[in-house]
Design a protein around this motif. Structure first.
Motif, PDB file in Angstrom:
ATOM      1  N   SER A   1      91.261  65.936  51.174  1.00 34.57           N
ATOM      2  CA  SER A   1      91.838  66.868  50.256  1.00 34.57           C
ATOM      3  C   SER A   1      92.716  65.137  49.479  1.00 34.57           C
ATOM      4  CB  SER A   1      93.616  66.570  50.843  1.00 34.57           C
ATOM      5  OG  SER A   1      94.202  66.402  51.563  1.00 34.57           O
ATOM      6  N   GLU A   2      92.045  64.177  49.557  1.00 36.21           N
ATOM      7  CA  GLU A   2      92.080  62.943  49.062  1.00 36.21           C
ATOM      8  C   GLU A   2      91.266  62.886  47.592  1.00 36.21           C
ATOM      9  OE1 GLU A   2      94.564  61.018  48.683  1.00 36.21           O
ATOM     10  OE2 GLU A   2      95.332  62.164  50.967  1.00 36.21           O
ATOM     11  N   TYR A   3      90.511  63.108  47.259  1.00 37.08           N
ATOM     12  CA  TYR A   3      90.004  63.754  46.087  1.00 37.08           C
ATOM     13  C   TYR A   3      90.089  63.217  44.950  1.00 37.08           C
ATOM     14  CZ  TYR A   3      86.163  66.860  48.532  1.00 37.08           C
ATOM     15  OH  TYR A   3      85.617  68.173  49.397  1.00 37.08           O
ATOM     16  N   LYS A   4      91.287  62.747  44.711  1.00 40.18           N
ATOM     17  CA  LYS A   4      91.792  62.487  43.532  1.00 40.18           C
ATOM     18  C   LYS A   4      91.520  61.060  44.072  1.00 40.18           C
ATOM     19  CE  LYS A   4      94.305  65.357  41.217  1.00 40.18           C
ATOM     20  NZ  LYS A   4      95.772  65.727  40.052  1.00 40.18           N
ATOM     21  N   ARG A   5      91.673  60.420  44.910  1.00 38.83           N
ATOM     22  CA  ARG A   5      91.752  58.683  45.415  1.00 38.83           C
ATOM     23  C   ARG A   5      90.029  58.529  45.348  1.00 38.83           C
ATOM     24  NH1 ARG A   5      94.852  58.192  50.799  1.00 38.83           N
ATOM     25  NH2 ARG A   5      93.825  55.490  50.511  1.00 38.83           N
ATOM     26  N   ILE A   6      89.904  59.045  45.800  1.00 40.44           N
ATOM     27  CA  ILE A   6      88.674  58.925  46.016  1.00 40.44           C
ATOM     28  C   ILE A   6      87.865  58.147  44.456  1.00 40.44           C
ATOM     29  CG2 ILE A   6      86.142  59.537  46.128  1.00 40.44           C
ATOM     30  CD1 ILE A   6      86.827  60.715  48.817  1.00 40.44           C
TER      31      ILE A   6
ATOM     32  N   THR B   1      83.217  64.739  43.266  1.00 36.60           N
ATOM     33  CA  THR B   1      84.949  64.916  43.493  1.00 36.60           C
ATOM     34  C   THR B   1      85.409  65.526  42.857  1.00 36.60           C
ATOM     35  OG1 THR B   1      85.666  62.496  42.423  1.00 36.60           O
ATOM     36  CG2 THR B   1      84.554  62.570  44.046  1.00 36.60           C
ATOM     37  N   ASP B   2      85.104  65.416  41.652  1.00 35.59           N
ATOM     38  CA  ASP B   2      85.981  66.932  40.553  1.00 35.59           C
ATOM     39  C   ASP B   2      85.374  68.147  41.266  1.00 35.59           C
ATOM     40  OD1 ASP B   2      86.668  64.157  38.855  1.00 35.59           O
ATOM     41  OD2 ASP B   2      84.906  64.358  37.299  1.00 35.59           O
TER      42      ASP B   2
ATOM     43  N   ASN C   1      83.455  69.067  46.255  1.00 36.87           N
ATOM     44  CA  ASN C   1      82.106  69.096  46.935  1.00 36.87           C
ATOM     45  C   ASN C   1      81.902  67.610  48.221  1.00 36.87           C
ATOM     46  OD1 ASN C   1      79.589  69.596  47.368  1.00 36.87           O
ATOM     47  ND2 ASN C   1      78.680  69.093  45.705  1.00 36.87           N
ATOM     48  N   ARG C   2      82.527  68.307  48.875  1.00 38.34           N
ATOM     49  CA  ARG C   2      81.921  66.915  50.544  1.00 38.34           C
ATOM     50  C   ARG C   2      80.775  66.257  50.865  1.00 38.34           C
ATOM     51  NH1 ARG C   2      86.191  65.978  55.400  1.00 38.34           N
ATOM     52  NH2 ARG C   2      84.292  64.029  55.979  1.00 38.34           N
ATOM     53  N   PRO C   3      79.348  67.482  50.550  1.00 35.97           N
ATOM     54  CA  PRO C   3      78.479  67.047  51.272  1.00 35.97           C
ATOM     55  C   PRO C   3      78.133  66.347  49.425  1.00 35.97           C
ATOM     56  CG  PRO C   3      79.111  69.342  51.695  1.00 35.97           C
ATOM     57  CD  PRO C   3      79.696  68.821  51.029  1.00 35.97           C
ATOM     58  N   GLY C   4      78.274  66.458  48.524  1.00 36.99           N
ATOM     59  CA  GLY C   4      77.502  66.255  47.440  1.00 36.99           C
ATOM     60  C   GLY C   4      78.037  64.500  47.421  1.00 36.99           C
ATOM     61  N   CYS C   5      79.869  64.358  47.781  1.00 37.66           N
ATOM     62  CA  CYS C   5      80.308  63.094  48.648  1.00 37.66           C
ATOM     63  C   CYS C   5      79.491  61.999  48.915  1.00 37.66           C
ATOM     64  CB  CYS C   5      81.850  63.281  47.991  1.00 37.66           C
ATOM     65  SG  CYS C   5      82.436  64.137  46.867  1.00 37.66           S
ATOM     66  N   LEU C   6      79.593  63.179  49.806  1.00 38.52           N
ATOM     67  CA  LEU C   6      78.588  62.100  51.369  1.00 38.52           C
ATOM     68  C   LEU C   6      77.049  61.527  50.726  1.00 38.52           C
ATOM     69  CD1 LEU C   6      80.006  64.591  53.866  1.00 38.52           C
ATOM     70  CD2 LEU C   6      80.206  62.088  53.908  1.00 38.52           C
ATOM     71  N   ARG C   7      76.619  62.804  50.007  1.00 37.53           N
ATOM     72  CA  ARG C   7      74.721  61.914  49.506  1.00 37.53           C
ATOM     73  C   ARG C   7      75.114  60.972  48.416  1.00 37.53           C
ATOM     74  NH1 ARG C   7      73.871  67.469  49.596  1.00 37.53           N
ATOM     75  NH2 ARG C   7      74.655  67.389  47.542  1.00 37.53           N
ATOM     76  N   ALA C   8      75.986  60.943  47.456  1.00 37.40           N
ATOM     77  CA  ALA C   8      76.598  60.061  46.660  1.00 37.40           C
ATOM     78  C   ALA C   8      76.928  59.172  47.316  1.00 37.40           C
ATOM     79  CB  ALA C   8      78.291  61.062  45.703  1.00 37.40           C
TER      80      ALA C   8
END
Length: 153
Positions: free
Chosen positions: A73-78, A108-109, A112-119
């Protein structure tokens, strides 16, 4: 004889720099950084880039930890970490790393967790590639400088 060796090293250095620009690894900001280096601060670029690497390692560690949490739930921190990474990467001319960070931030905006992991995987790859190539470049630059100094003795 030393002159020839130094000349060949300068050619190697320029070839490597040209390759890194052609591949989009670096951009003109790196050249601007080099222009700030002079006799009073002969290691300026190396020092700035080493600070960048040190800070980037911390940012990558933080990003990994945030993405490995079960409930993400920390997309803002990411996003905040990525903004730091974008700023520092663009300030040294690390073009591909900056571009991957921008794509990562877009994931992150969208939460998208899978997208974040790939990124993150792509970011770690590009960062390691940059680090290895700049290390190689600095080795050649060091030897060029050393041979140039020895030429005078």
């Amino acid at each position: 004889m030393l002159g020839l060796g130094a000349d060949l090293l300068w050619v190697d250095m320029n070839r490597l720099l040209s390759f890194l620009f052609h591949q989009g690894v670096l951009d003109e900001q790196f050249l601007q950084l080099q222009q700030l280096q002079d006799e009073t601060s002969p290691n300026f670029v190396t020092e700035v880039v080493n600070i960048y690497f040190h800070e980037s390692e911390k940012l990558l560690k933080n990003l990994r930890e945030l993405l490995m949490e079960k409930e993400l739930s920390e997309y803002k921190r990411i996003g905040m970490h990525l903004n730091q990474f974008i700023g520092s990467s663009s300030s040294i001319g690390a073009k591909r790393v900056t571009n991957v960070c921008i794509a990562f931030r877009a994931a992150t905006d969208q939460n998208n967790r899978p997208g974040c992991l790939r990124a993150l995987e792509m970011l770690e790859h590009e960062y390691c590639y940059l680090k290895n190539k700049l290390h190689e470049l600095f080795q050649v630059m060091f030897h060029c400088t050393l041979l140039s100094i020895m030429k005078f003795y």
